[in-house]
Enzyme design. Structure first.
Site, PDB file in Angstrom:
ATOM      1  N   LYS A 252       0.864  -1.193   0.000  1.00  0.00           N
ATOM      2  CA  LYS A 252       0.000   0.000   0.000  1.00  0.00           C
ATOM      3  C   LYS A 252       0.896   1.237   0.000  1.00  0.00           C
ATOM      4  O   LYS A 252       1.789   1.374   0.835  1.00  0.00           O
ATOM      5  CB  LYS A 252      -0.908  -0.001   1.236  1.00  0.00           C
ATOM      6  CG  LYS A 252      -1.706   1.302   1.411  1.00  0.00           C
ATOM      7  CD  LYS A 252      -2.696   1.242   2.585  1.00  0.00           C
ATOM      8  CE  LYS A 252      -3.319   2.602   2.870  1.00  0.00           C
ATOM      9  NZ  LYS A 252      -4.255   2.598   4.013  1.00  0.00           N
ATOM     10  N   ASP A 257      -2.682  10.142   3.601  1.00  0.00           N
ATOM     11  CA  ASP A 257      -4.082   9.739   3.735  1.00  0.00           C
ATOM     12  C   ASP A 257      -4.828  10.744   4.610  1.00  0.00           C
ATOM     13  O   ASP A 257      -4.772  10.675   5.836  1.00  0.00           O
ATOM     14  CB  ASP A 257      -4.171   8.330   4.348  1.00  0.00           C
ATOM     15  CG  ASP A 257      -5.614   7.854   4.477  1.00  0.00           C
ATOM     16  OD1 ASP A 257      -6.511   8.498   3.886  1.00  0.00           O
ATOM     17  OD2 ASP A 257      -5.831   6.821   5.154  1.00  0.00           O
ATOM     18  N   LYS A 264     -10.430  12.648   7.880  1.00  0.00           N
ATOM     19  CA  LYS A 264      -9.979  12.222   9.208  1.00  0.00           C
ATOM     20  C   LYS A 264      -9.985  13.418  10.158  1.00  0.00           C
ATOM     21  O   LYS A 264      -9.843  14.559   9.710  1.00  0.00           O
ATOM     22  CB  LYS A 264      -8.534  11.708   9.121  1.00  0.00           C
ATOM     23  CG  LYS A 264      -8.373  10.353   8.486  1.00  0.00           C
ATOM     24  CD  LYS A 264      -6.913   9.914   8.529  1.00  0.00           C
ATOM     25  CE  LYS A 264      -6.727   8.544   7.895  1.00  0.00           C
ATOM     26  NZ  LYS A 264      -7.436   7.454   8.578  1.00  0.00           N
ATOM     27  N   ASP A 275       1.402   6.261   5.593  1.00  0.00           N
ATOM     28  CA  ASP A 275       0.456   5.331   4.976  1.00  0.00           C
ATOM     29  C   ASP A 275       1.027   4.675   3.709  1.00  0.00           C
ATOM     30  O   ASP A 275       0.322   3.926   3.032  1.00  0.00           O
ATOM     31  CB  ASP A 275      -0.855   6.066   4.664  1.00  0.00           C
ATOM     32  CG  ASP A 275      -2.070   5.174   4.849  1.00  0.00           C
ATOM     33  OD1 ASP A 275      -1.944   4.150   5.558  1.00  0.00           O
ATOM     34  OD2 ASP A 275      -3.131   5.499   4.291  1.00  0.00           O
ATOM     35  N   ASP A 334     -12.248   6.957   3.334  1.00  0.00           N
ATOM     36  CA  ASP A 334     -11.071   6.744   4.180  1.00  0.00           C
ATOM     37  C   ASP A 334     -10.634   5.270   4.174  1.00  0.00           C
ATOM     38  O   ASP A 334      -9.540   4.949   4.630  1.00  0.00           O
ATOM     39  CB  ASP A 334     -11.363   7.220   5.610  1.00  0.00           C
ATOM     40  CG  ASP A 334     -10.089   7.383   6.427  1.00  0.00           C
ATOM     41  OD1 ASP A 334      -8.989   7.361   5.832  1.00  0.00           O
ATOM     42  OD2 ASP A 334     -10.202   7.541   7.659  1.00  0.00           O
ATOM     43  N   GLU A 336      -9.437   3.640   1.842  1.00  0.00           N
ATOM     44  CA  GLU A 336      -8.878   3.703   0.480  1.00  0.00           C
ATOM     45  C   GLU A 336      -7.812   2.648   0.240  1.00  0.00           C
ATOM     46  O   GLU A 336      -7.560   2.268  -0.896  1.00  0.00           O
ATOM     47  CB  GLU A 336      -8.312   5.104   0.229  1.00  0.00           C
ATOM     48  CG  GLU A 336      -6.880   5.341   0.739  1.00  0.00           C
ATOM     49  CD  GLU A 336      -6.735   5.223   2.255  1.00  0.00           C
ATOM     50  OE1 GLU A 336      -7.751   5.352   2.964  1.00  0.00           O
ATOM     51  OE2 GLU A 336      -5.609   4.970   2.727  1.00  0.00           O
ATOM     52  N   ARG A 338      -7.646  -0.559   0.870  1.00  0.00           N
ATOM     53  CA  ARG A 338      -8.129  -1.787   0.236  1.00  0.00           C
ATOM     54  C   ARG A 338      -8.470  -1.554  -1.232  1.00  0.00           C
ATOM     55  O   ARG A 338      -8.375  -2.458  -2.053  1.00  0.00           O
ATOM     56  CB  ARG A 338      -9.322  -2.346   1.031  1.00  0.00           C
ATOM     57  CG  ARG A 338     -10.491  -1.422   1.100  1.00  0.00           C
ATOM     58  CD  ARG A 338     -11.417  -1.758   2.261  1.00  0.00           C
ATOM     59  NE  ARG A 338     -10.878  -1.301   3.547  1.00  0.00           N
ATOM     60  CZ  ARG A 338     -11.465  -1.506   4.712  1.00  0.00           C
ATOM     61  NH1 ARG A 338     -12.607  -2.177   4.785  1.00  0.00           N
ATOM     62  NH2 ARG A 338     -10.923  -1.053   5.821  1.00  0.00           N
TER      63      ARG A 338
END
Ligand code: BES
Ligand code: ZN
Ligand code: ZN
Length: 483
Positions: A252, A257, A264, A275, A334, A336, A338
């Site tokens: 990833k 993020d 967030k 992230d 959020d 994101e 996956r």
């Protein structure tokens, strides 16, 4: 730090400090020391020095020996010794000596032989523990230990394992650097640039842009990218140390993020530069594999993008199609990770991999469940999962398996698309893996959630606070098992 091996007596090694490690209770290997040294040590061990784990005592050396100082280093109880404790002792000793301004260091190794452990574990801890991230601070720049002499007989086997230790530690440092770098200097393009620098004879790097991702239908990945002005980069590395079918590593790589429109809270958001720690670990692994010249075939995939709430950002409720053709209702922007990992997993299948391993800072739930102590692991292949558990124990990048029950599929049922990207908060660690499972299908696959372990808040003996570089040593160990 320069590391060398010298087969000379401890007392004849000219250096700033000689490290002598001790256990609390036997074994005691240092019977050949000069009387002046033996007396001094015996005295201190009777009084102030307990030899408990990570205890250090720096003293001036007697005048009749060449080292200027001696560092007594505690390893704790002899019968409870482990590679991890030696690693921790290495990290503690070297960072302590660095802070004391020491430059040249030597290590007495007899005790490791008696404990059936390798000085390489000490060296690994030392190298990892000396890591600092000083790119943005000019002060205390030169403060580092410059040499470590291992006082031991050399052998081909020992120098080989020493070399591997050094490569793995420097790959971990490379990964930590990428993760520690703030998101304004570590955009998807910057990450792609870092990947391109790894190119070598057997390691190729390709960087795909938005257009190509559109052409091949990566709608899930692109949905995350569309809220940012920074162009997404889908980074593909291939290391061909063998002609066999590859192992595919998916990392990833969200360089920042914000949550997107499902924004967030601002508290702690600055940390979301980490992230991309999964992607950075994949780069570190590719680098190490090629430097070690491992006889394996590896493919590394980094779906890199920012997740921002710009004017063209994905709205909660939007439906997109992934490269597999499956449609996804994006209920929460959020979640994101996956979305980008799913498209990359599907893309990985083009290489007919023997296994797909994905590594991702995927869920807050992972950090809630394990704190900083374990990587959450889920997968569809018992043998691979078992090997990961062993790799985790050996490297102390510990993994813990969570279930992937069929019932979790129900959590992700959408009313209008094939699947939705989140269920409720309940069970969200397993549900996130279940989402990825839908894309991995029958290819042997393991998912590693490093949300809790990729960043440490407090110094550990060989992980200074900040990016840990988790996954590099773990997956390298796993790969060597599958070799
Ligand atoms: N990057 C985060 C997960 C994360 C959280 C990593 C904390 C490191 C520390 C991920 O993209 C995310 O936001 N996940 C959400 C999913 C939720 C909306 C279902 C989460 O876990 O809160
Ligand atoms: Zn997120
Ligand atoms: Zn994320």
């Amino acid at each position: 730090m320069q590391i060398s091996v010298k087969n000379i007596n401890e007392v004849d090694c000219a250096c700033d400090v000689l490290i002598i490690p001790f256990t609390e209770d036997g074994p005691y290997p240092y019977t050949g020391f000069k009387p002046s040294v033996s007396r001094l040590i015996a005295n201190l061990r009777q009084k102030e020095f307990r030899s408990s784990l990570l205890e250090v005592l720096l003293i001036p050396a007697p005048e009749d020996i060449k080292p200027l100082r001696i560092l007594l280093l505690g390893l704790g109880k002899g019968d409870a010794m482990s590679a991890e404790k030696v690693r921790q002792a290495g990290g503690k000793a070297l960072s302590y000596l660095r802070d004391m301004g020491m430059k040249s260091v030597a290590l007495a190794v007899q005790i490791f032989g008696l404990l059936n452990l390798s000085p390489c574990d000490f060296v690994e801890g030392a190298l990892l523990g000396l890591y600092t991230f000083r790119k943005y601070r000019k002060e205390d720049q030169g403060r580092t230990v410059s040499s470590l002499v291992i006082l031991s007989k050399s052998s081909r086997e020992f120098s080989l394992s020493l070399r591997r230790t050094e490569i793995a530690a420097s790959a971990t440092a490379f990964t930590r650097d990428l993760v520690n770098t703030p998101a304004n200097d570590m955009t998807p393009s910057d990450l792609a640039g870092a990947a391109q620098l790894l190119r070598s004879e057997k390691l190729s790097v390709k960087v795909f842009d938005r257009k190509y991702a559109q052409k091949i239908g990566m709608g899930s990945y692109l949905a995350v990218a569309q809220g940012s002005k920074e162009p997404p980069k889908f980074i593909v590395l291939e290391y061909k140390g063998s002609e066999k079918l590859p192992i595919a590593l998916v990392g990833k790589a969200i360089t920042f993020d914000s949550g997107g429109l499902s924004l967030k809270p601002s508290e702690g958001m600055e940390k979301m530069k980490y992230d991309m720690a999964g992607g950075a670990a994949v780069l570190g692994i590719m680098k190490a594999a090629s430097e070690m010249k491992l006889p394996i075939h590896l493919v590394g995939l980094l779906p890199a993008t920012e997740n921002l709430p710009g004017g063209s950002a994905t709205r909660p409720g939007d439906v997109v199609a992934s490269i597999s053709g499956k449609t996804i209702e994006i209920v929460n922007t959020d979640a994101e990770g996956r979305l980008v990992v799913a498209d990359a997993i599907e893309y990985a299948k083009r290489y007919k991999p023997i296994a797909i391993i994905d590594i991702a800072t995927l869920t807050g739930a992972c950090a809630i469940a394990f704190g900083g102590e374990a990587v959450a692991m889920m997968g569809n292949d018992r043998k691979l999962l078992d090997e990961f558990r062993k790799a985790g124990e050996e490297t102390y990048e510990r993994v813990w398996e969570m279930p992937l029950f069929d019932e979790y599929k129900d959590y992700l049922k959408s009313d209008i698309a094939d699947i939705k990207n989140v269920g409720t908060r309940i069970g969200s660690l397993s549900a996130s893996a279940c989402f990825l499972y839908e894309f991995a299908g029958r290819t042997p696959w393991v998912h590693l959630d490093i949300a809790g372990t990729a960043w440490v808040e407090k110094d550990r003996p060989y992980i200074p606070k900040g990016a840990s570089g988790i996954g590099v040593r773990l997956i390298l160990n796993l790969i060597e098992r599958l070799q």
